[in-house]
Write a protein that holds these residues in place. Structure first.
Motif, PDB file in Angstrom:
ATOM      1  N   GLY A  73       0.812  -1.210   0.000  1.00 44.25           N
ATOM      2  CA  GLY A  73       0.000   0.000   0.000  1.00 44.25           C
ATOM      3  C   GLY A  73       0.846   1.261   0.000  1.00 44.25           C
ATOM      4  O   GLY A  73       2.050   1.233  -0.199  1.00 44.25           O
ATOM      5  N   TYR A  76      -1.416   5.228  -3.107  1.00 47.17           N
ATOM      6  CA  TYR A  76      -1.026   5.566  -4.480  1.00 47.17           C
ATOM      7  C   TYR A  76      -0.055   6.757  -4.499  1.00 47.17           C
ATOM      8  O   TYR A  76       0.099   7.420  -5.525  1.00 47.17           O
ATOM      9  CB  TYR A  76      -2.247   5.876  -5.364  1.00 47.17           C
ATOM     10  N   GLU A  84       4.682  -4.347   4.050  1.00 47.51           N
ATOM     11  CA  GLU A  84       3.641  -4.879   3.175  1.00 47.51           C
ATOM     12  C   GLU A  84       4.227  -5.485   1.897  1.00 47.51           C
ATOM     13  O   GLU A  84       3.509  -5.709   0.925  1.00 47.51           O
ATOM     14  CB  GLU A  84       2.635  -3.774   2.834  1.00 47.51           C
ATOM     15  N   SER A 150      -4.232  -1.957   1.793  1.00 46.06           N
ATOM     16  CA  SER A 150      -4.626  -0.552   1.721  1.00 46.06           C
ATOM     17  C   SER A 150      -4.875  -0.150   0.265  1.00 46.06           C
ATOM     18  O   SER A 150      -5.675  -0.775  -0.417  1.00 46.06           O
ATOM     19  CB  SER A 150      -3.552   0.314   2.389  1.00 46.06           C
ATOM     20  N   ALA A 151      -4.172   0.879  -0.257  1.00 47.12           N
ATOM     21  CA  ALA A 151      -4.349   1.231  -1.663  1.00 47.12           C
ATOM     22  C   ALA A 151      -3.876   0.103  -2.570  1.00 47.12           C
ATOM     23  O   ALA A 151      -4.387  -0.074  -3.678  1.00 47.12           O
ATOM     24  CB  ALA A 151      -3.595   2.520  -1.985  1.00 47.12           C
ATOM     25  N   GLY A 152      -2.891  -0.686  -2.091  1.00 45.01           N
ATOM     26  CA  GLY A 152      -2.502  -1.886  -2.832  1.00 45.01           C
ATOM     27  C   GLY A 152      -3.645  -2.878  -2.890  1.00 45.01           C
ATOM     28  O   GLY A 152      -3.757  -3.664  -3.839  1.00 45.01           O
ATOM     29  N   HIS A 154      -6.730  -1.868  -3.094  1.00 46.88           N
ATOM     30  CA  HIS A 154      -7.575  -1.349  -4.169  1.00 46.88           C
ATOM     31  C   HIS A 154      -7.073  -1.833  -5.517  1.00 46.88           C
ATOM     32  O   HIS A 154      -7.849  -2.283  -6.368  1.00 46.88           O
ATOM     33  CB  HIS A 154      -7.607   0.180  -4.150  1.00 46.88           C
ATOM     34  N   PRO A 186      -8.274  -3.080   2.855  1.00 54.58           N
ATOM     35  CA  PRO A 186      -8.186  -2.508   1.508  1.00 54.58           C
ATOM     36  C   PRO A 186      -9.057  -1.272   1.297  1.00 54.58           C
ATOM     37  O   PRO A 186     -10.142  -1.123   1.867  1.00 54.58           O
ATOM     38  CB  PRO A 186      -8.700  -3.651   0.638  1.00 54.58           C
ATOM     39  N   SER A 199      -6.019   8.256  -1.753  1.00 53.14           N
ATOM     40  CA  SER A 199      -5.973   7.227  -2.789  1.00 53.14           C
ATOM     41  C   SER A 199      -6.812   7.634  -3.993  1.00 53.14           C
ATOM     42  O   SER A 199      -6.383   7.501  -5.143  1.00 53.14           O
ATOM     43  CB  SER A 199      -6.474   5.888  -2.231  1.00 53.14           C
TER      44      SER A 199
END
Length: 297
Positions: A73, A76, A84, A150-152, A154, A186, A199
Motif C-alpha cells: 500500500g 497511491y 507490506e 490498503s491502496a494496494g 484497491h 483494503p 488514494s
C-alpha cells in the motif's frame, strides 16, 4: 534482461524489470524515484515510474506450486515495501508459496499519459509474467493469486474485477485473472462516504467524474467470475474505513463468490504481517483458508 541479485534474512531474491522492453503508457521523462528508510528500518519508494518484480522463491523441498503477487500500500503516493512487501513475501515462502513483490508505478500526470490505468497495467503485467515464466519458477499456472494492502488492496481488487479489460499488450492471450485474492485493510469503494481521499485523488484526480468513481469502486464491479477472496480488516482503522471490506464481502456473497473475512476489533491500519493487538495471526487464518482450497498442502 537485467537482473539484480541480493539476499535478505536468508531468502534469495532477484529483481527484474516488469517490462522487458518499453513501459506502456509512459512519458519520456527523467526517472525521479525516491527510496526512503524510516527509523524502524522500513523502506518505502516514492515517485515510482520504472516498475519491477522482486522474486522470492521458497525452498524446493517445501514449494507447492502456488504463487502470489504482492502489492504493497501507500495511498497511491508511495510503495510501503518492507512491512507490506518483503515481510509478506517471507511469510508466504514459509507456506511453500512463491512470492513476487510488485513495485508498481505511482499514478502521475507527469510520467503517464493516462494515470488511472498505470497501476492496473503493472498488476496485469505481473500476473502475466508469473504465468509466462511458471515453468522456470516451478509454478502451477492455475494457482497464481494476488494480495494487496490498503491502496494496494484497491489495486489488487481492481485486478480481480477488471481482468476482462486488458490494458497491456497480451498477444500470448495469457489469463490475467488471479486464481485467488487476498485483501488486507483494503481501499475498495471510492464514494464520498467510504473513500480514502488520498488514494482517490492520486489515482483519479481531485475532480474525478462520477462515472469514473463508480468504475473504480470495486465492490460495484464484483461478478460471478470474481476470484475467491480472503479479507481482513480492523474496526478501529481510522485511515481506511472497515466498511470497505464489508461492502466488498457483501458483493461477493451476493454473487456467490467463495469468500472469507476476518474482522478484528483493534489493530488500526498498516500493520502488515503482525497485528500486535491480538495473539491471533491473520496469516494463520489465511493458511487455513489456502489449505481448504488446496493452494497450500
Amino acid at each position: 534482461m537485467a537482473l539484480i541479485a541480493s539476499s535478505v534474512s536468508g531468502f534469495a531474491q532477484t529483481v527484474i524489470p516488469l517490462y522487458p522492453a518499453k513501459i506502456p503508457n509512459s512519458k519520456n521523462v527523467q526517472d525521479r524515484e525516491v527510496k526512503a528508510t524510516d527509523a524502524r528500518g522500513f523502506i518505502r519508494y516514492e515517485r515510482v515510474s520504472k516498475p519491477t518484480l522482486e522474486v522470492f522463491l521458497p525452498p524446493k523441498e517445501t514449494a507447492n506450486g502456488t504463487a502470489v503477487v504482492i502489492i504493497p500500500g501507500g495511498g497511491y503516493r508511495f510503495v510501503s515495501y518492507t512491512n507490506e512487501g518483503t515481510d509478506i513475501a517471507q511469510a508466504f515462502n514459509k507456506m511453500g508459496v512463491a512470492a513476487f513483490i510488485l513495485k508498481y508505478r505511482l499514478p502521475s500526470d507527469e510520467t503517464m499519459e493516462k494515470k488511472e490505468i498505470g497501476p492496473l497495467q503493472d498488476a496485469q503485467q505481473a500476473i502475466k509474467t508469473v504465468r509466462l515464466r511458471a515453468k522456470e519458477w516451478n509454478i502451477d499456472t492455475n494457482k497464481v493469486g494476488i494480495i494487496g494492502f490498503s491502496a494496494g488492496g484497491h489495486l489488487a481488487s481492481t485486478a480481480a474485477t477488471h481482468f476482462k479489460k486488458t490494458v497491456i499488450e497480451n498477444p500470448e492471450k495469457v489469463s490475467l485473472r488471479p486464481d485467488f485474492v487476498i485483501l488486507g485493510y483494503p481501499v475498495i469503494n471510492l464514494s464520498d462516504s467510504l473513500m480514502h481521499q488520498g488514494s482517490r485523488d492520486n489515482l483519479l484526480g481531485a475532480n474525478a467524474a462520477a462515472e469514473k468513481i463508480q468504475a473504480y469502486s470495486n465492490d460495484l464491479q464484483v461478478s460471478v467470475n470474481t476470484p475467491p477472496t480472503f479479507l481482513f480488516h480492523s474496526a478501529d482503522d481510522k485511515t481506511v474505513k472497515i466498511g470497505n471490506s464489508i461492502r466488498f464481502y457483501e458483493a461477493l456473497v451476493k454473487h456467490k463468490v467463495p469468500s472469507e473475512m476476518h474482522l478484528y476489533p483493534k489493530g488500526g491500519h498498516g500493520y502488515g504481517v503482525n497485528n500486535k493487538t491480538t495473539p491471533d495471526l491473520w496469516t494463520d487464518r489465511l493458511c487455513n483458508w489456502m489449505k481448504s482450497n488446496n493452494w497450500v498442502k
